[in-house]
Design a protein around this motif. Structure first.
Motif, PDB file in Angstrom:
ATOM      1  N   ALA B 235      -0.287   9.075   9.594  1.00 35.95           N
ATOM      2  CA  ALA B 235       1.216   9.529   9.371  1.00 35.95           C
ATOM      3  C   ALA B 235       2.206   8.487   9.031  1.00 35.95           C
ATOM      4  O   ALA B 235       2.982   8.576   8.327  1.00 35.95           O
ATOM      5  CB  ALA B 235       1.377  10.633  10.488  1.00 35.95           C
ATOM      6  N   ALA B 236       1.783   7.575  10.097  1.00 37.97           N
ATOM      7  CA  ALA B 236       2.770   6.239   9.838  1.00 37.97           C
ATOM      8  C   ALA B 236       2.719   5.741   8.620  1.00 37.97           C
ATOM      9  O   ALA B 236       3.636   5.293   7.947  1.00 37.97           O
ATOM     10  CB  ALA B 236       2.391   5.349  10.914  1.00 37.97           C
ATOM     11  N   GLU B 237       1.374   5.586   8.129  1.00 32.99           N
ATOM     12  CA  GLU B 237       1.202   4.850   6.748  1.00 32.99           C
ATOM     13  C   GLU B 237       1.580   5.694   5.517  1.00 32.99           C
ATOM     14  O   GLU B 237       2.265   4.841   4.775  1.00 32.99           O
ATOM     15  CB  GLU B 237      -0.295   4.883   6.507  1.00 32.99           C
ATOM     16  N   LEU B 238       1.621   6.723   5.678  1.00 31.06           N
ATOM     17  CA  LEU B 238       2.021   7.748   4.577  1.00 31.06           C
ATOM     18  C   LEU B 238       3.511   7.682   4.615  1.00 31.06           C
ATOM     19  O   LEU B 238       4.156   7.569   3.738  1.00 31.06           O
ATOM     20  CB  LEU B 238       1.470   9.302   4.560  1.00 31.06           C
ATOM     21  N   GLN B 239       4.272   8.007   5.554  1.00 29.64           N
ATOM     22  CA  GLN B 239       5.772   8.087   5.524  1.00 29.64           C
ATOM     23  C   GLN B 239       6.234   6.808   5.462  1.00 29.64           C
ATOM     24  O   GLN B 239       7.305   6.591   4.939  1.00 29.64           O
ATOM     25  CB  GLN B 239       6.104   8.489   6.959  1.00 29.64           C
ATOM     26  N   GLY B 240       5.445   5.721   6.040  1.00 29.43           N
ATOM     27  CA  GLY B 240       5.978   4.299   6.047  1.00 29.43           C
ATOM     28  C   GLY B 240       5.886   3.788   4.217  1.00 29.43           C
ATOM     29  O   GLY B 240       6.719   3.252   3.759  1.00 29.43           O
ATOM     30  N   SER B 241       4.798   4.290   3.875  1.00 30.99           N
ATOM     31  CA  SER B 241       4.809   4.143   2.276  1.00 30.99           C
ATOM     32  C   SER B 241       5.945   4.585   1.519  1.00 30.99           C
ATOM     33  O   SER B 241       6.286   4.090   0.366  1.00 30.99           O
ATOM     34  CB  SER B 241       3.456   4.512   1.685  1.00 30.99           C
ATOM     35  N   VAL B 242       6.386   5.924   1.792  1.00 26.01           N
ATOM     36  CA  VAL B 242       7.622   6.324   1.070  1.00 26.01           C
ATOM     37  C   VAL B 242       8.594   5.653   1.309  1.00 26.01           C
ATOM     38  O   VAL B 242       9.399   5.299   0.466  1.00 26.01           O
ATOM     39  CB  VAL B 242       7.637   7.900   1.582  1.00 26.01           C
ATOM     40  N   ALA B 243       8.832   5.487   2.530  1.00 18.03           N
ATOM     41  CA  ALA B 243      10.212   4.324   3.002  1.00 18.03           C
ATOM     42  C   ALA B 243      10.046   3.092   1.961  1.00 18.03           C
ATOM     43  O   ALA B 243      11.106   2.737   1.505  1.00 18.03           O
ATOM     44  CB  ALA B 243      10.165   4.259   4.430  1.00 18.03           C
ATOM     45  N   LEU B 244       8.946   2.522   2.174  1.00 13.43           N
ATOM     46  CA  LEU B 244       8.846   1.482   1.425  1.00 13.43           C
ATOM     47  C   LEU B 244       9.245   1.552  -0.131  1.00 13.43           C
ATOM     48  O   LEU B 244       9.669   0.589  -0.461  1.00 13.43           O
ATOM     49  CB  LEU B 244       7.684   0.553   1.571  1.00 13.43           C
ATOM     50  N   ALA B 245       8.556   2.547  -0.693  1.00  8.38           N
ATOM     51  CA  ALA B 245       8.728   2.690  -2.138  1.00  8.38           C
ATOM     52  C   ALA B 245      10.529   3.109  -2.407  1.00  8.38           C
ATOM     53  O   ALA B 245      10.803   2.500  -3.325  1.00  8.38           O
ATOM     54  CB  ALA B 245       7.951   4.136  -2.496  1.00  8.38           C
ATOM     55  N   ALA B 246      10.978   3.625  -1.468  1.00  4.92           N
ATOM     56  CA  ALA B 246      12.579   3.702  -1.576  1.00  4.92           C
ATOM     57  C   ALA B 246      13.201   2.551  -1.374  1.00  4.92           C
ATOM     58  O   ALA B 246      14.076   2.270  -2.660  1.00  4.92           O
ATOM     59  CB  ALA B 246      13.075   4.811  -0.534  1.00  4.92           C
ATOM     60  N   GLU B 247      12.922   1.746  -0.662  1.00  8.63           N
ATOM     61  CA  GLU B 247      13.454   0.297  -0.791  1.00  8.63           C
ATOM     62  C   GLU B 247      13.042  -0.430  -2.056  1.00  8.63           C
ATOM     63  O   GLU B 247      13.743  -1.153  -2.528  1.00  8.63           O
ATOM     64  CB  GLU B 247      12.777  -0.519   0.575  1.00  8.63           C
ATOM     65  N   ALA B 248      11.684  -0.199  -2.616  1.00  8.83           N
ATOM     66  CA  ALA B 248      11.291  -0.922  -3.600  1.00  8.83           C
ATOM     67  C   ALA B 248      12.221  -0.390  -4.779  1.00  8.83           C
ATOM     68  O   ALA B 248      12.393  -1.037  -5.809  1.00  8.83           O
ATOM     69  CB  ALA B 248       9.862  -0.819  -3.846  1.00  8.83           C
ATOM     70  N   LEU B 249      12.264   0.950  -5.003  1.00  9.16           N
ATOM     71  CA  LEU B 249      13.170   1.424  -5.981  1.00  9.16           C
ATOM     72  C   LEU B 249      14.704   0.772  -6.091  1.00  9.16           C
ATOM     73  O   LEU B 249      15.034   0.439  -7.177  1.00  9.16           O
ATOM     74  CB  LEU B 249      13.392   3.058  -5.700  1.00  9.16           C
ATOM     75  N   GLY B 250      15.047   0.634  -4.822  1.00  8.71           N
ATOM     76  CA  GLY B 250      16.571  -0.141  -4.838  1.00  8.71           C
ATOM     77  C   GLY B 250      16.370  -1.533  -5.333  1.00  8.71           C
ATOM     78  O   GLY B 250      17.197  -2.002  -5.987  1.00  8.71           O
ATOM     79  N   ILE B 251      15.469  -2.163  -4.937  1.00  5.01           N
ATOM     80  CA  ILE B 251      15.203  -3.312  -5.430  1.00  5.01           C
ATOM     81  C   ILE B 251      14.881  -3.486  -6.913  1.00  5.01           C
ATOM     82  O   ILE B 251      15.500  -4.259  -7.650  1.00  5.01           O
ATOM     83  CB  ILE B 251      14.009  -4.127  -4.693  1.00  5.01           C
ATOM     84  N   ALA B 252      14.072  -2.690  -7.363  1.00  2.35           N
ATOM     85  CA  ALA B 252      13.902  -2.596  -8.971  1.00  2.35           C
ATOM     86  C   ALA B 252      15.143  -2.406  -9.706  1.00  2.35           C
ATOM     87  O   ALA B 252      15.390  -2.859 -10.757  1.00  2.35           O
ATOM     88  CB  ALA B 252      12.581  -1.420  -9.087  1.00  2.35           C
ATOM     89  N   ILE B 358       6.240  -5.931  -0.222  1.00  2.00           N
ATOM     90  CA  ILE B 358       6.209  -4.503   0.066  1.00  2.00           C
ATOM     91  C   ILE B 358       4.833  -3.859  -0.817  1.00  2.00           C
ATOM     92  O   ILE B 358       4.230  -3.064   0.004  1.00  2.00           O
ATOM     93  CB  ILE B 358       7.278  -3.726  -0.666  1.00  2.00           C
ATOM     94  N   ASN B 359       4.557  -4.855  -1.782  1.00  2.00           N
ATOM     95  CA  ASN B 359       3.228  -4.172  -2.504  1.00  2.00           C
ATOM     96  C   ASN B 359       2.095  -4.061  -1.666  1.00  2.00           C
ATOM     97  O   ASN B 359       1.316  -3.394  -1.682  1.00  2.00           O
ATOM     98  CB  ASN B 359       3.002  -5.010  -3.949  1.00  2.00           C
ATOM     99  N   ALA B 360       1.975  -5.210  -0.752  1.00  2.00           N
ATOM    100  CA  ALA B 360       0.862  -5.452  -0.122  1.00  2.00           C
ATOM    101  C   ALA B 360       0.847  -4.339   1.185  1.00  2.00           C
ATOM    102  O   ALA B 360      -0.285  -4.470   1.838  1.00  2.00           O
ATOM    103  CB  ALA B 360       0.830  -7.080   0.177  1.00  2.00           C
ATOM    104  N   ILE B 361       2.132  -4.144   1.625  1.00  2.00           N
ATOM    105  CA  ILE B 361       1.913  -3.481   3.019  1.00  2.00           C
ATOM    106  C   ILE B 361       1.450  -1.845   2.651  1.00  2.00           C
ATOM    107  O   ILE B 361       1.879  -1.134   1.705  1.00  2.00           O
ATOM    108  CB  ILE B 361       3.489  -3.186   3.449  1.00  2.00           C
ATOM    109  N   PHE B 362       0.345  -1.723   3.504  1.00  2.00           N
ATOM    110  CA  PHE B 362      -0.359  -0.081   3.283  1.00  2.00           C
ATOM    111  C   PHE B 362      -1.065  -0.271   2.155  1.00  2.00           C
ATOM    112  O   PHE B 362      -1.398   0.784   1.663  1.00  2.00           O
ATOM    113  CB  PHE B 362       0.407   0.923   3.657  1.00  2.00           C
ATOM    114  N   GLY B 363      -1.551  -1.292   1.673  1.00  2.00           N
ATOM    115  CA  GLY B 363      -2.354  -1.397   0.488  1.00  2.00           C
ATOM    116  C   GLY B 363      -1.771  -1.534  -0.875  1.00  2.00           C
ATOM    117  O   GLY B 363      -0.643  -1.096  -1.190  1.00  2.00           O
ATOM    118  N   ASP B 364      -2.450  -2.176  -1.664  1.00  2.00           N
ATOM    119  CA  ASP B 364      -1.678  -2.603  -2.933  1.00  2.00           C
ATOM    120  C   ASP B 364      -2.139  -1.467  -3.850  1.00  2.00           C
ATOM    121  O   ASP B 364      -2.643  -0.413  -3.616  1.00  2.00           O
ATOM    122  CB  ASP B 364      -2.299  -3.935  -3.593  1.00  2.00           C
TER     123      ASP B 364
END
Lengths: 388, 380
Positions: B235-252, B358-364
Motif C-alpha cells: 500500500a505504501a508503494e502504490l500510494q507513494g508512487s502516486v505521490a511521487l508521480a504528482a511531484e514529477a508532474l510539477g517538475i515536468a 523519483i524514477n528509481a523510487i519504487f521501481g523504474d
C-alpha cells in the motif's frame, strides 16, 4: 475528482448495449467487413440509427440531433466501437451537416439536412488540391459567376469515397485579388452535374477509397453557395473548431488492442505464444499504457466540453497521439501475422486476418497525414500553447 | 465525471504555491540543500503551522483526514518548487505506514509528533540485493521474549540521516523473497546497535544506510500482524508512487516552462531560437507528454476515488509512463538550453536530477511495466 458514471448514464449504457445487440446482427457485420458490400451495409446501419433517432449525436436537437449530454455521446461512441461497428461516414453527418445548419439559409437546411440524416445522400469532401495539401489556402479551383450559376473549373484530390458520393462540398476560389483566405467560397455540388469526372487513385493499401475529382465547366447554382461569397474559409474553419472530441478514436483503438491481444494469445512461435514473448509483450504493454493515458486525456476534454468550453489545441494533441497509437496497434497486428502479413485480399491463406492487417496498416499510414498532417497539428499547438 | 480538485484541495495547493513563490527561491533552496541537514528546521516548523504535516492522518489524532488526492495536490506544487524537506519520506511514507498500521498505541504516540513537526521518521525498506523487489528481505527479526532482535542493513533510507525513528521491514519467517513472513517494526534509531552512514543523492537529499546489530525492539512496535507486513508495504508503494508521480508532474511542467521561456530570450542567428520550427515541434512533444502524464495521474486518482480494482494496474502504468515522459522532458530541457543546460547555476539540471531520482523510487519504468504485465496475467 472522479469518473464514476451516474445512475442515468449507467441505464443509458445498458440501453445502448441492448440496442446494438438487437440491431447489429452478425450478418450485417459480415457484410460491413466485406469491401464489396461495405457501402450498402454501412447505409443500412446508418438508417437503423436514423430510425432510432441516434444518427446525429453531435447535432442540436432542433435539427434532428439526439440532445445527449457529452457523457452520453461518449458512452454511445464507446459501446459502438467496442461492438466493432464503424463510425458513421463523417462527410455528411459530421462535416457538411453542421456547416449547413450553422451557416446555411432555411431553404438549404430544408433541402439538404433530411437526406443527410436519413443517409439517402452520400457526401464527400472537396478541400485538398494537387497544389493545396497542408497549405489549404493555396487552393486554385475557380468558380466564376455567370448569371445564376457559378462555373467551376479545377481539380480536387484525396477525395475519399467520391466514387460513392451523390454530393460534394467544395472550397473554391471566387477572388484571387486579396489575402488568400478571403477569396474562398463554400459550394455544394451535385456529383451528377455534367463536367465532373471521378478518377480513382490506387493507394499503397491495394484498395480504392481515394479519388481525384476533376471539374470542367461545371455549372453550380448560386443557391448552392453556403453563406456569403468569399467567406467560405470562415465556415470551414468554424467546422474544424467544432471538431469532435472522439477525434482520438480511443474507443476504436481499445477494441483493436483487445483483438490484437487475443490474436497474440493464439499465435505460437517456437512453442510459446507471442503473448508470452517478452519483447512482444513489452511493446504491447507500452502501447496499452499510452492508450490509457490518451483515454483520460479524451475524458478531460470531454469534461471541459460538458462545461460548455470549446476544445482548443487539445484537439490537435488528441489527433497526433490518437493516430500514433492507431498506427502502433496496426503494426502489432502486422507483426502477429508474420509471413501472412503480405497476403493480398484472400483471407483463406495463413491467418484469416493477414490481408486485413496489411490493408489496415498500409491505409493507416494516411492517418498522420489527413485532417491536417501531424506536423501541421504540431504547428497549431506551437501557436496556441507555446505562443511562439 | 469531473477532474477538478475540490475546494479544500485547491486551498491546500494554493498554500504550497504561495510558500514556494514567496519563500523558496531557487537560491534559497540551493543553500538548504547544501546545509548539513539538507533541510530547514524553520521551514519544517512552518509546514506544521500551515497544517501540511497533518494531511494524511485521522482527525482523532489531530489530522486533516486527507486522502491521496489531497496529497497529490500538495506534491505537485512541491515538485514545482523542488522542495527538499522530507515531506514525502516522513509524512507520506513513514506517516502513511503508521496511519494504516492498526497499531493504536503507536499511532497515538507518534502521529501527533509528526503533525506538530517534532518527529522525523523514515521508512527503511531497501537492501543492497533487493533492487525494486521490496519482498526480498534479508534483515531478520528474531523473537526473544517480548522483544525482537533486529539484524541487517537497510540502504538508501530516505530521511534516514535526520530520522529519530524508522519503520523497518524485517523477516520473521519464510524464504528471502517470500511476501509472507515480513514484519514491520518501528525502531528508535538512538537504540544500541544502530549505526548510520549518511550520504547525499544527486537531488541534494540526505539519505542513509542503516545497520542494525542485535538491536532490541519491543514487540509492541509491530505495525500490523507479525509476518503480514507486506500488505502495508504494498500500500505504501502504490500510494507513494502516486505521490511521487504528482511531484514529477510539477517538475515536468516546470521544466517545460523554463525551457520555453529560455527559447524566447535566447538569440542565435539573429533571432530568438523559439522561432525555429525544429525546436517548436520538440517543445510540442514535451507539452504532449506533460498532458499525457497528467491524464495518467488523474486516471490513478480517479480509480482510487471510484474504488476500482484497477487501482494497482493504473499506478503501475502511471509509473511506467512517468519514466518515459520524464526522460523525454528532462533530456529535451537540457538539450534545448544548450550549454547553459549543463551548468549547475541553472535550475533546469536540478529539476532533471530530482526527476531521475523519483524514477528509481519504487521501481523504474521497465520494472513497473513488468509489474503491469504480471498483474494482467494474474487477473486473466
Amino acid at each position: 475528482m472522479n469518473t464514476a458514471f451516474s445512475e442515468e448514464d449507467l441505464a443509458f449504457q445498458q440501453e445502448v448495449q441492448a440496442f446494438i445487440k438487437q440491431k447489429y446482427t452478425p450478418e450485417l457485420a459480415a457484410r460491413a467487413a466485406n469491401p464489396k458490400t461495405f457501402k450498402d451495409a454501412q447505409i443500412e446501419w446508418q438508417k437503423i440509427l436514423f430510425e432510432q433517432g441516434w444518427i446525429a449525436p453531435n447535432w442540436p436537437a432542433e435539427y434532428g440531433g439526439t440532445g445527449w449530454t457529452p457523457t452520453q455521446s461518449y458512452i454511445f461512441d464507446n459501446e459502438r466501437a467496442m461492438a466493432g461497428i464503424s463510425d458513421v461516414v463523417p462527410f455528411g453527418l459530421k462535416m457538411v451537416g453542421p456547416v449547413i445548419y450553422t451557416f446555411g439559409n432555411d431553404e438549404q437546411k430544408e433541402r439538404f439536412l433530411p437526406a443527410i440524416l436519413s443517409s439517402d445522400d452520400w457526401w464527400c469532401q472537396g478541400y485538398s488540391e494537387p497544389g493545396a495539401g497542408s497549405d489549404l489556402a493555396a487552393l486554385q479551383t475557380k468558380a466564376v459567376l455567370d448569371g445564376d450559376d457559378y462555373i467551376v473549373n479545377g481539380a480536387k484530390i484525396w477525395t475519399t469515397y467520391a466514387q460513392h458520393a451523390d454530393w460534394i462540398f467544395c472550397l473554391v476560389r471566387t477572388d484571387s485579388s486579396g489575402k488568400r483566405q478571403s477569396g474562398i467560397s463554400f459550394l455544394l455540388i451535385d456529383m451528377k452535374t455534367p463536367g465532373i469526372e471521378v478518377r480513382p487513385i490506387h493507394t499503397i493499401d491495394n484498395y480504392h477509397s481515394l479519388n481525384e475529382v476533376i471539374f470542367k465547366d461545371v455549372r453550380v447554382p448560386v443557391a448552392n453557395r453556403i453563406g456569403e461569397q468569399d467567406a467560405g474559409w470562415t465556415y470551414a474553419k468554424a467546422l474544424l473548431a467544432h471538431e469532435r472530441v472522439s477525434i482520438a478514436e480511443v474507443a476504436n483503438s481499445k477494441r483493436n488492442l483487445a483483438e490484437v491481444k487475443k490474436l497474440a494469445q493464439q499465435e505460437v512461435n517456437g512453442g510459446q505464444t507471442l503473448y508470452s514473448d517478452t519483447a512482444f509483450r513489452s511493446r504491447l504493454a507500452e502501447t496499452e499504457i499510452e492508450l490509457m493515458a490518451l483515454e483520460y486525456t479524451e475524458l478531460r476534454v470531454l469534461a471541459s466540453v460538458s462545461r460548455g468550453e470549446t476544445p482548443g489545441p487539445e484537439s490537435s494533441l488528441l489527433k497526433i497521439k490518437g493516430t500514433e497509437i492507431q498506427q502502433a496497434i496496426q503494426e502489432l497486428r502486422m507483426q502477429i501475422a508474420g509471413y501472412y502479413c503480405g497476403v493480398l485480399g484472400q483471407d483463406d491463406i495463413g491467418h484469416e486476418f493477414g490481408s486485413a492487417a496489411r490493408q489496415a496498416y498500409m491505409y493507416g499510414r494516411a492517418a498522420s497525414i489527413y485532417g491536417g498532417s501531424n506536423e501541421v497539428q504540431r504547428n497549431v499547438i506551437a501557436r496556441a500553447v507555446l505562443r511562439v | 465525471m469531473n477532474f477538478d480538485y475540490s475546494e479544500e484541495q485547491v486551498m491546500l495547493r494554493d498554500s504550497v504555491q504561495r510558500f514556494v513563490q514567496s519563500q523558496y527561491e531557487f537560491e534559497t533552496r540551493r543553500s538548504i540543500a547544501e546545509s548539513e541537514t539538507a533541510m530547514s528546521a524553520e521551514n519544517w516548523a512552518q509546514f506544521a503551522e500551515l497544517g501540511w504535516l497533518s494531511i494524511p492522518f485521522d482527525e482523532q489524532y489531530g489530522g486533516f483526514g486527507g486522502d491521496i488526492q489531497d496529497i497529490a495536490a500538495v506534491m505537485e506544487e512541491m515538485g514545482k518548487g523542488l522542495v527538499i524537506e522530507p515531506f514525502f519520506a516522513n509524512v507520506i511514507l513513514f506517516g502513511g505506514l503508521l496511519q494504516n498500521s492498526g497499531n493504536d498505541a503507536l499511532k497515538e504516540k507518534y502521529i501527533p509528533q509528526i503533525i506538530d513537526g517534532s518527529l522525523q521518521g523514515a521508512y527503511a525498506f531497501v537492501e543492497r540485493q533487493s533492487r525494486y523487489q521490496s519482498a526480498d528481505v534479508l534483515t531478520s527479526a528474531n523473537k526473544q521474549g517480548d522483544n525482537y532482535v533486529l539484524n541487517g542493513t537497510k540502504t538508501v533510507v530516505f530521511n534516514g540521516a535526520n530520522a529519530d525513528v524508522a519503520v523497518v521491514s524485517a523477516r520473521t519467517s519464510g524464504g528471502q523473497s517470500d511476501e509472507d513472513g515480513i514484519s514491520l517494526l518501528l525502531v528508535d534509531l538512538s537504540s544500541d546497535g544502530v549505526s548510520r552512514q549518511n550520504y547525499r543523492l544527486m537531488d541534494g537529499q540526505l539519505v542513509a544506510n542503516i545497520e542494525f546489530k542485535d538491536v532490541s525492539v519491543s514487540a509492541d512496535n509491530l505495525l500490523g500482524a507479525e509476518g503480514q507486513g507486506y500488505v502495508l508495504m504494498k500500500a505504501a508503494e502504490l500510494q507513494g508512487s502516486v505521490a511521487l508521480a504528482a511531484e514529477a508532474l510539477g517538475i515536468a511542467g516546470k521544466l517545460n516552462e523554463l525551457t520555453l521561456d529560455y527559447t524566447k530570450t535566447r538569440e542565435q542567428f539573429g533571432t530568438t531560437i523559439s522561432t525555429f520550427q525544429v525546436l517548436q515541434h520538440r517543445m510540442v512533444d514535451t507539452f504532449m507528454e506533460y498532458e499525457l502524464l497528467k491524464s495518467m495521474l488523474f486516471r490513478a486518482l480517479c480509480s482510487w476515488a471510484d474504488g476500482d480494482d484497477e487501482f494497482e494496474l493504473d499506478v503501475r502504468a502511471l509509473k511506467a509512463k512517468l519514466a518515459r515522459s520524464g526522460k523525454l522532458i528532462g533530456d529535451e530541457a537540457i538539450q534545448i538550453h544548450g550549454g547553459m543546460g549543463m551548468t549547475d547555476e541553472m535550475s533546469v539540471g536540478h529539476y532533471v536530477k530530482r526527476l531521475m531520482t523519483i524514477n528509481a523510487i519504487f521501481g523504474d519504468g521497465d520494472y513497473n511495466q513488468q509489474q503491469f504485465v504480471q498483474l494482467q496475467d494474474s487477473a486473466a
